[in-house]
Motif scaffolding. Structure first.
Motif, PDB file in Angstrom:
ATOM      1  N   LEU A  39       1.053  -0.978  -0.090  1.00 53.23           N
ATOM      2  CA  LEU A  39       0.435  -0.036   0.434  1.00 53.23           C
ATOM      3  C   LEU A  39       0.921   1.652  -0.027  1.00 53.23           C
ATOM      4  CD1 LEU A  39      -2.378   1.355   0.483  1.00 53.23           C
ATOM      5  CD2 LEU A  39      -2.416   1.655   3.070  1.00 53.23           C
ATOM      6  N   ILE A  40       0.708   2.416  -0.994  1.00 53.85           N
ATOM      7  CA  ILE A  40       1.205   3.656  -0.981  1.00 53.85           C
ATOM      8  C   ILE A  40      -0.053   4.317  -0.792  1.00 53.85           C
ATOM      9  CG2 ILE A  40       1.844   5.268  -2.322  1.00 53.85           C
ATOM     10  CD1 ILE A  40       2.901   2.946  -4.419  1.00 53.85           C
ATOM     11  N   ILE A  41       1.005   5.630   0.343  1.00 57.38           N
ATOM     12  CA  ILE A  41      -0.208   6.419   1.211  1.00 57.38           C
ATOM     13  C   ILE A  41       0.771   7.733   1.035  1.00 57.38           C
ATOM     14  CG2 ILE A  41      -1.173   7.595   2.621  1.00 57.38           C
ATOM     15  CD1 ILE A  41      -1.275   4.739   4.634  1.00 57.38           C
ATOM     16  N   PRO A  42       0.332   8.084   0.029  1.00 52.11           N
ATOM     17  CA  PRO A  42       1.267  10.126  -0.174  1.00 52.11           C
ATOM     18  C   PRO A  42       1.095  10.906   0.749  1.00 52.11           C
ATOM     19  CG  PRO A  42      -0.672  10.032  -1.937  1.00 52.11           C
ATOM     20  CD  PRO A  42      -0.011   8.372  -1.584  1.00 52.11           C
ATOM     21  N   SER A  43       1.528  11.242   1.448  1.00 52.14           N
ATOM     22  CA  SER A  43       0.733  12.751   3.125  1.00 52.14           C
ATOM     23  C   SER A  43       2.156  13.245   2.755  1.00 52.14           C
ATOM     24  CB  SER A  43       0.883  11.150   3.638  1.00 52.14           C
ATOM     25  OG  SER A  43       0.768  12.426   4.515  1.00 52.14           O
ATOM     26  N   LEU A  44       1.768  14.380   3.009  1.00 50.04           N
ATOM     27  CA  LEU A  44       2.632  15.603   3.581  1.00 50.04           C
ATOM     28  C   LEU A  44       2.003  16.053   5.195  1.00 50.04           C
ATOM     29  CD1 LEU A  44      -0.015  18.448   1.765  1.00 50.04           C
ATOM     30  CD2 LEU A  44       1.957  18.070   0.935  1.00 50.04           C
ATOM     31  N   ASP A  74       5.563  14.440   2.620  1.00 47.09           N
ATOM     32  CA  ASP A  74       6.356  15.744   1.864  1.00 47.09           C
ATOM     33  C   ASP A  74       6.532  16.577   3.146  1.00 47.09           C
ATOM     34  OD1 ASP A  74       7.020  14.752  -1.277  1.00 47.09           O
ATOM     35  OD2 ASP A  74       5.016  15.296  -1.512  1.00 47.09           O
ATOM     36  N   GLN A  75       7.130  17.993   3.183  1.00 46.95           N
ATOM     37  CA  GLN A  75       6.967  19.167   3.569  1.00 46.95           C
ATOM     38  C   GLN A  75       7.443  18.729   4.884  1.00 46.95           C
ATOM     39  OE1 GLN A  75       3.237  21.652   2.707  1.00 46.95           O
ATOM     40  NE2 GLN A  75       3.814  21.182   0.228  1.00 46.95           N
ATOM     41  N   PRO A 122       6.678  19.985  -7.528  1.00 51.57           N
ATOM     42  CA  PRO A 122       5.877  19.569  -6.180  1.00 51.57           C
ATOM     43  C   PRO A 122       4.810  19.363  -6.122  1.00 51.57           C
ATOM     44  CG  PRO A 122       6.466  21.864  -5.949  1.00 51.57           C
ATOM     45  CD  PRO A 122       6.780  21.321  -7.846  1.00 51.57           C
ATOM     46  N   GLY A 123       4.886  18.343  -5.717  1.00 53.98           N
ATOM     47  CA  GLY A 123       3.219  17.299  -5.376  1.00 53.98           C
ATOM     48  C   GLY A 123       2.912  16.062  -4.972  1.00 53.98           C
ATOM     49  N   LYS A 124       1.165  15.654  -5.487  1.00 52.57           N
ATOM     50  CA  LYS A 124       1.196  14.201  -5.055  1.00 52.57           C
ATOM     51  C   LYS A 124       1.436  13.468  -7.254  1.00 52.57           C
ATOM     52  CE  LYS A 124      -3.320  10.874  -5.151  1.00 52.57           C
ATOM     53  NZ  LYS A 124      -4.685  11.257  -5.535  1.00 52.57           N
ATOM     54  N   GLY A 125       1.050  13.845  -7.372  1.00 48.47           N
ATOM     55  CA  GLY A 125       2.348  12.805  -8.447  1.00 48.47           C
ATOM     56  C   GLY A 125       3.707  12.314  -9.014  1.00 48.47           C
ATOM     57  N   ARG A 126       4.317  13.493  -7.660  1.00 51.39           N
ATOM     58  CA  ARG A 126       5.667  12.995  -7.986  1.00 51.39           C
ATOM     59  C   ARG A 126       6.142  12.116  -6.576  1.00 51.39           C
ATOM     60  NH1 ARG A 126       9.863  15.198  -4.838  1.00 51.39           N
ATOM     61  NH2 ARG A 126      12.079  15.799  -4.898  1.00 51.39           N
ATOM     62  N   ASN A 127       5.575  12.203  -5.904  1.00 49.34           N
ATOM     63  CA  ASN A 127       5.263  11.816  -4.669  1.00 49.34           C
ATOM     64  C   ASN A 127       5.453  10.118  -5.123  1.00 49.34           C
ATOM     65  OD1 ASN A 127       4.814  10.232  -1.872  1.00 49.34           O
ATOM     66  ND2 ASN A 127       4.027  12.364  -1.349  1.00 49.34           N
ATOM     67  N   VAL A 128       4.140  10.374  -5.181  1.00 49.06           N
ATOM     68  CA  VAL A 128       3.988   8.722  -5.992  1.00 49.06           C
ATOM     69  C   VAL A 128       4.641   7.686  -6.418  1.00 49.06           C
ATOM     70  CG1 VAL A 128       1.796   7.351  -7.188  1.00 49.06           C
ATOM     71  CG2 VAL A 128       1.400   8.773  -5.591  1.00 49.06           C
ATOM     72  N   TRP A 129       5.022   8.947  -7.450  1.00 50.09           N
ATOM     73  CA  TRP A 129       6.131   8.115  -8.322  1.00 50.09           C
ATOM     74  C   TRP A 129       7.465   7.804  -7.721  1.00 50.09           C
ATOM     75  CZ3 TRP A 129      11.760   9.404 -10.195  1.00 50.09           C
ATOM     76  CH2 TRP A 129      11.536   9.886 -11.461  1.00 50.09           C
ATOM     77  N   ASP A 148      -5.140   7.816  -0.199  1.00 54.61           N
ATOM     78  CA  ASP A 148      -4.588   9.593   0.168  1.00 54.61           C
ATOM     79  C   ASP A 148      -5.038   9.104   1.907  1.00 54.61           C
ATOM     80  OD1 ASP A 148      -4.313  10.640  -2.335  1.00 54.61           O
ATOM     81  OD2 ASP A 148      -6.833  11.648  -2.103  1.00 54.61           O
ATOM     82  N   ALA A 149      -4.513  10.120   2.251  1.00 52.20           N
ATOM     83  CA  ALA A 149      -4.157  10.616   3.382  1.00 52.20           C
ATOM     84  C   ALA A 149      -5.178  11.100   4.149  1.00 52.20           C
ATOM     85  CB  ALA A 149      -2.219  10.570   4.009  1.00 52.20           C
ATOM     86  N   ASP A 150      -6.282  11.881   3.834  1.00 48.38           N
ATOM     87  CA  ASP A 150      -7.161  12.603   4.546  1.00 48.38           C
ATOM     88  C   ASP A 150      -8.375  12.108   4.258  1.00 48.38           C
ATOM     89  OD1 ASP A 150      -7.542  12.480   1.809  1.00 48.38           O
ATOM     90  OD2 ASP A 150      -7.298  14.972   1.939  1.00 48.38           O
TER      91      ASP A 150
END
Length: 405
Positions: A39-44, A74-75, A122-129, A148-150
């Motif tokens: 499972l991938i979870i992109p998150s700030l 991220d961030q 920057p952003g979700k796409g970059r994070n997921v990649w 998503d994380a939200d």
């Protein structure tokens, strides 16, 4: 009870509510022995301070079939990364945190930039990649899911239903897309899908004529859903946008490479809510305004690769057609909401339509003015060809970050 309608383009797997989550998870435990689930979870970092992610982690702690959870962070500064390690330590599954702003992964990004392969936004796409590259390098995954994380209304049943079609060995699907109703505070939500994508697809069909790609996208009940799962072997070839066109870009890549018979959509929730983006009418670089521009450009680019020719004249016609279709849908959604005891703010809905119509022209002009733009991030096959050792270095960097006190 859900309907059982099939559109004939991609399979729709409904929730007919005849089996328990426990039975589904027992099957998934058996399936995952041969197809391990990641499972991938992109998150700030800011998501760690919100109640939604705390609930998600609590739900995931009960999931028995996940082999690994990959969190793209991220961030976050050094102190916040340390806090993130503590925050996710309650997960019983193996888990890895990609600290994208840390010195080690920043050095990986610099290598990619030197080879002109780094994501430029920057952003979700970059994070997921980056997370996909990490999963690819682990070589221990058969299925990879993303959400998503939200998600405020999260339950572990969402994940089980999302991964089941691509984990069950007797099913032919290599990709599953989640769908659900978007309802928040007794009002219809999901404005970009309802008021941009749906009327834009109808308008494109009217302006350019019948096109199988438009039929394909129209078949998805929620094409912008951030929840999808796929067989891991798909990852190396996928080229996706780094902007808000991520979800459309992923669907486009699947359409390019696979038969529709290998793609499905699955009902994963009776209700769904997450963090809402502002309309940002005064700022085209943020919120739903930027999202509408990025998504429209993604659609125009894809149709252009299939030989559709756009011009200033066709864009003007498209805008006029879109505006009429969108206003008609505002009325339909208002009636649908009212019949179900919900509301829509017709004034705000029409303001959104006016903004999206203006942004359609802006996106079209940007598409026409920059024909040499390369908005897609490179495939991981290309990265591995250019920098064969990079994924190994990424894994070493993530492990070193994890072990560092």
């Amino acid at each position: 009870m859900a309907d059982f309608h099939q559109n004939g383009v991609v399979a729709t797997l409904h929730n007919l509510r005849e089996r328990s989550i426990e039975r589904m998870e027992r099957e998934l435990e058996l399936f995952s022995a041969n197809r391990p689930v990641t499972l991938i979870i992109p998150s700030l970092y800011s998501e760690l301070e919100a109640p939604a992610l705390d609930h998600i982690v609590g739900e995931l702690s009960q999931v028995p079939y996940i082999s690994e959870i990959v969190i793209g962070l991220d961030q976050a500064d050094r102190k916040q990364f340390a806090q993130a390690k503590t925050y996710f330590s309650r997960l019983p599954q193996n888990h890895s945190i990609l600290w994208h702003d840390g010195p080690r992964l920043s050095a990986i990004d610099a290598q990619l930039a030197e080879a002109d392969l780094a994501p430029d936004q920057p952003g979700k796409g970059r994070n997921v990649w980056y997370c996909m590259g990490y999963v690819l390098g682990a070589r221990n995954s058969g299925v990879v899911a993303l959400h998503d994380a939200d998600i405020v209304t999260y339950s572990r049943e969402m994940l089980a239903r999302l991964v089941y079609p691509v984990t069950n060995p007797s099913f032919p699907y290599v990709f599953s897309k989640g769908y659900y109703p978007r309802i928040a505070d007794h009002s219809l939500s999901g404005r970009v899908t309802r008021l941009l994508v749906t009327p834009l697809l109808l308008s494109l069909e009217r302006v350019i004529g019948h096109h199988p790609y438009i039929d394909y996208l129209k078949a998805f009940r929620y094409p912008l859903a951030g929840e999808f799962a796929m067989r891991t072997h798909l990852i190396p070839d996928i080229r996706i946008p780094s902007d808000w066109g991520l979800e459309i870009g992923v669907l486009s890549e699947l359409w390019r490479s696979y038969s529709n018979n290998a793609i499905c959509q699955v009902d994963i929730a009776d209700s769904y809510d997450h963090k809402h983006q502002s309309l940002s009418a005064e700022d085209a670089t943020s919120g739903l305004s930027r999202m509408s521009i990025d998504i429209t450009k993604a659609l125009l680019r894809k149709l252009a690769t299939d030989g559709v020719i756009f011009s200033q004249e066709s864009l003007r016609t498209l805008k006029a057609t879109y505006f009429r279709n969108a206003l008609d849908l505002v009325e339909i959604y208002h009636n649908d909401a009212r019949m179900n005891g919900l509301t829509t703010d017709r004034h705000r809905e029409e303001l959104a339509v006016e903004l999206f119509a203006a942004n359609l022209v802006e996106a079209g002009n940007a598409f026409l003015d920059t024909p040499n733009a390369t908005p897609f991030m490179p495939s991981w096959n290309r990265v591995q060809s250019a920098l064969p050792d990079l994924i190994r270095q990424m894994h070493e960097s993530v492990r070193a970050d994890k072990e560092e006190n």
